[in-house]
Design a protein around this motif. Structure first.
Motif, mmCIF file in Angstrom:
data_model
loop_
_atom_site.group_PDB
_atom_site.id
_atom_site.type_symbol
_atom_site.label_atom_id
_atom_site.label_comp_id
_atom_site.label_asym_id
_atom_site.label_seq_id
_atom_site.Cartn_x
_atom_site.Cartn_y
_atom_site.Cartn_z
ATOM 1 N N ARG A 742 25.615 132.346 52.244
ATOM 2 C CA ARG A 742 24.369 131.868 51.621
ATOM 3 C C ARG A 742 23.675 133.052 50.975
ATOM 4 N NH1 ARG A 742 20.203 129.926 55.493
ATOM 5 N NH2 ARG A 742 19.031 131.103 53.990
ATOM 6 N N PRO A 743 23.054 132.825 49.827
ATOM 7 C CA PRO A 743 22.344 133.963 49.229
ATOM 8 C C PRO A 743 21.239 134.427 50.154
ATOM 9 C CG PRO A 743 22.401 132.088 47.724
ATOM 10 C CD PRO A 743 22.987 131.629 49.004
ATOM 11 N N VAL A 744 21.085 135.712 50.225
ATOM 12 C CA VAL A 744 20.057 136.264 51.109
ATOM 13 C C VAL A 744 18.745 136.319 50.390
ATOM 14 C CG1 VAL A 744 19.350 138.341 52.319
ATOM 15 C CG2 VAL A 744 21.717 137.624 52.384
ATOM 16 N N GLU A 745 17.728 135.818 51.025
ATOM 17 C CA GLU A 745 16.404 135.916 50.398
ATOM 18 C C GLU A 745 15.647 137.036 51.073
ATOM 19 O OE1 GLU A 745 16.525 131.292 49.924
ATOM 20 O OE2 GLU A 745 14.656 132.047 50.750
ATOM 21 N N VAL A 746 15.485 138.081 50.336
ATOM 22 C CA VAL A 746 14.735 139.195 50.911
ATOM 23 C C VAL A 746 13.309 139.080 50.432
ATOM 24 C CG1 VAL A 746 14.562 141.696 51.057
ATOM 25 C CG2 VAL A 746 16.790 140.595 50.889
ATOM 26 N N LYS A 747 12.430 138.869 51.386
ATOM 27 C CA LYS A 747 11.044 138.650 50.994
ATOM 28 C C LYS A 747 10.434 139.977 50.553
ATOM 29 C CE LYS A 747 10.500 134.429 53.188
ATOM 30 N NZ LYS A 747 10.957 134.393 54.591
ATOM 31 N N SER B 119 13.946 136.559 59.495
ATOM 32 C CA SER B 119 13.449 135.954 58.260
ATOM 33 C C SER B 119 13.836 136.805 57.056
ATOM 34 C CB SER B 119 11.929 135.771 58.322
ATOM 35 O OG SER B 119 11.286 137.019 58.186
ATOM 36 N N MET B 120 13.868 138.122 57.255
ATOM 37 C CA MET B 120 14.293 138.990 56.158
ATOM 38 C C MET B 120 15.705 138.683 55.710
ATOM 39 S SD MET B 120 13.550 142.992 56.315
ATOM 40 C CE MET B 120 12.310 143.314 57.545
ATOM 41 N N LEU B 121 16.539 138.346 56.653
ATOM 42 C CA LEU B 121 17.963 138.174 56.326
ATOM 43 C C LEU B 121 18.403 136.724 56.327
ATOM 44 C CD1 LEU B 121 19.159 141.107 58.541
ATOM 45 C CD2 LEU B 121 19.379 141.012 56.078
ATOM 46 N N GLY B 122 17.488 135.819 56.513
ATOM 47 C CA GLY B 122 17.859 134.409 56.505
ATOM 48 C C GLY B 122 18.661 133.992 57.721
#
Lengths: 748, 357
Positions: A742-747, B119-122
């Motif tokens: 899954r694409p990683v969402e880096v906040k 949360s940073m890495l899903g």
């Protein structure tokens, strides 16, 4: 191909012939069994050789160890292959008759008048003669002619005969005090008896207690060593540490040549006012049913019993003959034993008589080492005796069992029919037919070698009675075991006490096995260790040596006098400046149990070690490095990473090890032998005793075995059952693994 | 955050010297990449920095602290392994908590950090799974999460993308860089892939046979290679090398027969003394097809759509050049190549050292 086949047939025919022919040839040979050694054996063989020269009849002898005699005889006679004659002690007559391996002497009435009274009484049953007595044995008083002036007039005046004061660590008199056989002279002097005519336990009451008190006094004032066995008595007498010894004619063959000694009948005990009267053992030639029917065998028997043979035996083997029509002997040694035989008391010959010794020996041990008072110990012995002698259970009706069996079988048949009617099942079976061909031989082998004996053994547990006349008693044996035969639940010898002992035994052993195995396995798995191959071999050795060899070696090491452990203990105590008595390892439960555990741990840790080494290879090196970087110390890495990862690999080994330890007969039987007083016996060794030492109570022992099986079966199934319960509750939340990448969402 | 200073680091395995004296400086908060071919010692260097190996000489310092003799647990580093090295018997959440639990952190703080990293890495939906139920990409994220949670002063990455498929690799590469920018922790990253090195590094260390050949920002190392090895290592297709001799402002390319080979003009360089045997380096995309220039006999072409590569020989020495897509070339053609003197690299023919930088 044809030639090969022909050769095979020829070979088969020859084998068959070979099997049949010796059978017929045996008709010409007489078979005789005995348990002799040394001079007696030589004398017997000389007599038989002479007999062959005189008559041309060859006698085939078989030397059978004393302990195995009874069971071998029974097995052989049952199959018609037993001897015609055998030589045994008269006190086994009751057991021999019970097992139907002995027959009355042909023309016994003719022989009887020639016998000494005691000998005749010893081999007679129901007024008939059942054996031809050939020697009489008892203990007498040996004394060192260089150390004492002669035998004392009274036992209490032993010391007055000494020529010079004794050295250190010496005793005036040495004998095996903790054995009923050797205690009998004292008992009889005080007027006590071992067994009544009705086979009641008589080693109780004031006379018995008086004899015990007397001997205890002898131990207390240093006249007699606290506990001695035959080997020690021999050693003390020959080394001069004991100028007097009470022993039988067998001692003479173990003394060094030229030792100045003589033998005299046992003296009077002043306190009792009567002479010491030892047990008399009458060795006789017995006829098996086959032998009694054979005139040749009768002839041989009469020859062995004859005057010539008796005189030869007396001269060469130095045994006291049972005939009274012989010229007097000029051998002072034989004359002394002969004189003793006049006052000796024949050992009881009934089966009950044999059952006296185990409880009596135990009581003696306890009283003489001060663990228990005389009255209490004897009462306990009587209780034990009655317990073993209890009448066999009533036969039970087989109806309920047959009904249940029938019901189960019908249910099984119904279930099978139902399955067979299922078409898909039939199709499946048809498809798998070729596979069955590969499997059938293994199934047959397993069935015959494992399941059949298992079921037969389990079936025996439903029966009771003498070995050849077993009758159905239903679950009575189980009931007896589980109610501890009516006694207190945790009494000595009760199922529950032995079960607790066994559980403690298993837990402690497995704990040490696993910890030591784990430790050594981890050490050996270190890549930087040198001589790894050498260590591995060395550490496998305990497991590789047959474990009964190990058990016997360790037993020797724990010997209170001669053992390596004792020597080590004393050395250590000396270094530390302590003055320690050598530990009597087998006189207390705690130390005997420790000795057993030490032996078994030594035996069992290599298995765990090997399993650990294998399991450790499944721990990935980089996971340990990750733990290192995460901050785990060596111990933390072991506890938090290595152990959890190898645990599933170790579990089967631990289960196996537990089962093996639970059933470890060899170590317990050979090292402590159940000492003290049967307290270190585990379930298997207790079952053994019921089957083979306490009058062949096979059904009872089989019930024990079934219970052990059920316990272990339940015990090993339990973790699996718990695990399946836990899994069922966990699987509620399981999902499938997610999609890849899954694409990683880096906040931000 | 810590700056890493390595001086004279030596490492031997048995008789083999794997690191022959490493000097390197990683500025605080930067992303350093150790790149080189297999066996050059980059992984060993990383493991020495982590403390998983013991150095045989030299020193490693984090800021002013000499950590050369310290155990890994005392160095405050976190490492992402090539094989991820997740604890197989623990769930994802427990994997993340492991290091913090060892340091006896409070459960509240642990939970906070774990949630943050997740949360940073899903990783939120995966927290209760066991590692064996995760895909490769998920496991790699958990491994990174495990490192992040610790908030160390130094991140170490040991070829973390090698076990991923190509598409995933490109994506995760970007994510790693973004993560670094967000956390601003000094990172040391090992790879054999020069594309990863070029795209990720703030400072790049090109290693060869136990030595750092050249260190510096990626573009600088790319444009100004100090050795033939570095020049040939970076760039794809690799730089072309032609042997020749210096003649004034040109290099006379050696020709197979005794005749004169083509000449390449180069930018002035002090060390390019007359008659010196040199190797000329020209990147495939630094040439242009012209009317006059170095003749290339084309033997093979690869048309990639956006560009075309023509393989051939110049004076008998193999060459590959990049052509615009529209240029039609067939084997057998002879192209005339023009080269910008500024783009011509010069290396000593024996030592391989650059004569320009």
């Amino acid at each position: 191909m044809v030639r090969g086949l022909r050769a095979a047939w020829l070979g088969a025919v020859l084998c068959l012939v070979g099997l049949v022919v010796p059978r017929s040839a045996q008709a010409e040979t007489l078979r005789l069994w005995h348990a002799y050694r040394g001079d007696e054996k030589a004398a017997l063989e000389a007599l038989l050789a002479q007999y062959e020269r005189d008559t041309g009849v060859h006698v085939e002898t078989l030397n059978v160890p004393f302990d195995a005699f009874l069971s071998k005889l029974q097995a052989a006679v049952l199959h018609g292959e037993g001897p015609h004659l055998f030589i045994d002690a008269h006190n086994r007559l009751g057991a021999l008759a019970h097992r139907k391996v002995v027959a009355a002497v042909p023309d016994g009435a003719e022989v009887a008048p020639v016998l000494r009274e005691a000998a005749r009484e010893a081999v007679s049953m129901d007024g008939r003669l059942y054996g031809l007595p050939i020697s009489m044995k008892s203990v007498a008083l040996y004394y060192r002619t260089d150390m004492v002036t002669g035998p004392p007039d009274q036992l209490e005046n032993l010391r007055q005969t000494l020529r010079a004061p004794l050295g250190a660590a010496s005793y005036p008199l040495a004998y095996a005090s903790a054995s009923l056989y050797f205690h009998a002279p004292f008992l009889h002097a005080f007027g006590g008896r071992v067994l009544s005519d009705d086979d009641d336990f008589q080693f109780v009451g004031s006379e018995a207690e008086a004899s015990l008190r007397f001997v205890h006094g002898l131990i207390e004032d240093g006249t007699v060593p606290a506990s001695a066995d035959g080997a020690l008595v021999t050693q003390l007498f020959s080394s001069g540490k004991a100028p007097f010894a009470i022993s039988g004619p067998w001692l003479a063959s173990e003394l060094p040549d030229g030792l100045p000694y003589a033998v005299a009948p046992l003296p009077i005990i002043g306190a009792a006012g009567e002479p010491m009267a030892p047990f008399l053992t009458v060795e006789s030639v017995f006829f098996t049913p086959d032998g009694a029917a054979s005139p040749r065998a009768a002839e041989l028997g009469r020859y062995l019993f004859g005057t010539e043979a008796s005189i030869l035996r007396r001269r060469d083997a130095r045994v006291v003959p049972a005939r009274r029509d012989l010229p007097p002997s000029d051998d002072a040694f034989v004359a002394a034993f002969e004189a003793q035989a006049d006052t000796a008391v024949p050992m009881p010959k009934s089966m009950a008589g044999q059952a006296v010794f185990e409880p009596a020996d135990k009581a003696l041990k306890k009283v003489l080492n001060g663990t228990m008072g005389a009255a209490e110990a004897l009462a306990e012995a009587e209780f034990r005796f009655d317990d073993v002698q209890r009448p066999p259970p009533e036969p039970a009706s087989t109806t309920p069992a047959l009904l249940i069996l029938g019901a189960l079988m019908s249910l099984a048949a119904l279930a099978m029919v139902k399955r067979a009617r299922d078409r898909s099942f039939r199709a499946e079976v048809r498809r798998s037919l070729p596979a069955y061909r590969y499997v059938v031989h293994a199934v047959v082998a397993l069935g015959v070698l494992v399941f059949l004996p298992l079921s037969a053994g389990a079936a025996i547990s439903l029966f009771a009675g003498p070995p050849d006349e077993q009758y159905f008693v239903g679950l009575h044996n189980f009931w007896l075991i589980l109610t501890a035969r009516g006694g207190p639940l945790l009494a000595n010898g009760s199922f529950y006490l032995v079960l607790l002992t066994t559980i403690a035994w298993t837990l402690i052993n497995v704990f040490f096995h696993v910890s030591i195995g784990l430790l050594l396995g981890t050490l050996l798995a270190r890549p930087t260790l040198r001589f790894k191959g050498f260590y591995r071999v060395l550490l496998i050795v305990p497991w590789a040596v047959p474990n009964y060899v190990t058990a016997l070696a360790w037993k020797g090491m724990f010997h209170q006098q001669f053992g390596a452990v004792t020597a080590f203990q004393l050395k250590l105590a000396g270094l530390l400046g302590m003055n320690m008595e050598p530990i009597a390892w087998f006189s207390r439960f705690s130390t005997a149990f420790t000795a057993n555990i030490a032996t078994n741990v030594w035996l069992g840790f290599p298995f765990m070690m090997v399993v650990t080494i294998a399991a450790l290879t499944s721990v990935p090196k980089d996971v340990l490095e990750a733990a290192k970087v995460d901050g785990a110390s060596r111990w933390q890495r072991f506890r938090l990473v290595t152990l959890p990862i190898i645990r599933p690999n170790m579990l089967p080994a631990v289960v196996l090890g537990s089962v093996w330890t639970f059933n470890m007969f060899n170590v317990v039987f050979l090292v402590s032998g159940g000492e003290p007083d049967g307290s270190t016996d585990i379930l298997v060794s207790e079952a053994y005793r019921w089957a083979f030492t306490r009058q062949a109570q096979y059904g009872y022992a089989a019930a024990y075995a079934v219970l052990i099986f059920l316990l272990l079966f339940g015990g090993t199934r339990l973790p699996a059952w718990i695990k399946s319960l836990r899994q069922r509750s966990r699987s509620v939340g399981e999902d499938e693994p997610g999609p890849v990448g899954r694409p990683v969402e880096v906040k931000a | 955050m810590a700056a890493v200073t390595i001086e004279g680091l030596l490492k031997r395995f048995g008789d083999t010297e794997v690191l022959k004296g490493i000097d390197a400086e990683v500025p605080e908060g930067s992303f350093a990449v150790l790149v080189g071919p297999s066996g050059c010692g980059k992984s060993t260097l990383l493991r020495l920095i982590a403390g998983l190996e013991q150095a045989d000489g030299g020193s490693i310092r984090f800021d002013e602290r000499n950590v050369t003799q310290l155990e890994p647990r005392d160095r405050d580093v976190a490492m992402v392994f090539q094989s991820y090295a997740l604890y197989p018997h623990l769930s994802v959440r427990e994997n993340l908590c492991f290091g913090l639990r060892l340091r006896k952190a409070k459960q509240k703080d642990i939970d906070k950090r774990v949630d943050e990293a997740a949360s940073m890495l899903g990783l939120e939906p995966l927290l209760d799974r066991m590692p064996k139920a995760l895909s490769g990409g998920q496991r790699q994220r958990v491994a990174m999460g495990r490192a992040i949670v610790r908030r160390p002063s130094l991140f170490l990455f040991d070829e973390p993308l090698s076990n991923l498929d190509a598409a995933l690799r490109a994506q995760v590469r970007v994510d790693i860089r973004k993560l670094h920018d967000q956390l601003e922790t000094t990172s040391v990253y090992v790879t054999h892939d020069q594309v990863e090195a070029m795209t990720l590094a703030d400072v790049m260390f090109v290693m060869n046979r136990g030595r750092v050949e050249q260190a510096g920002p990626p573009l600088e190392v790319y444009d100004k290679p100090q050795s033939r090895f570095v020049a040939g290592f970076l760039g794809s297709p690799a730089m072309n090398f032609l042997d020749g001799k210096v003649e004034g402002e040109h290099v006379q390319i050696n020709s197979p027969d005794d005749g004169d080979g083509p000449r390449v003009k180069f930018a002035p360089a002090a060390k390019a003394t007359e008659g010196r045997a040199v190797t000329v380096g020209i990147r495939p995309h630094h040439v242009e097809v012209a009317d006059v220039g170095v003749p290339l006999k084309v033997t093979y072409t690869e048309a990639l759509g956006g560009e075309t590569y023509a393989y051939g020989r110049v004076a008998g020495q193999p060459i590959v050049v990049r052509l615009e897509a529209h240029e039609r070339v067939v084997p057998g053609d002879v192209l005339k190549l023009g080269v910008d003197p500024e783009c011509v690299q010069l290396f000593d023919a024996d030592s391989g050292r650059s004569l320009r930088w």
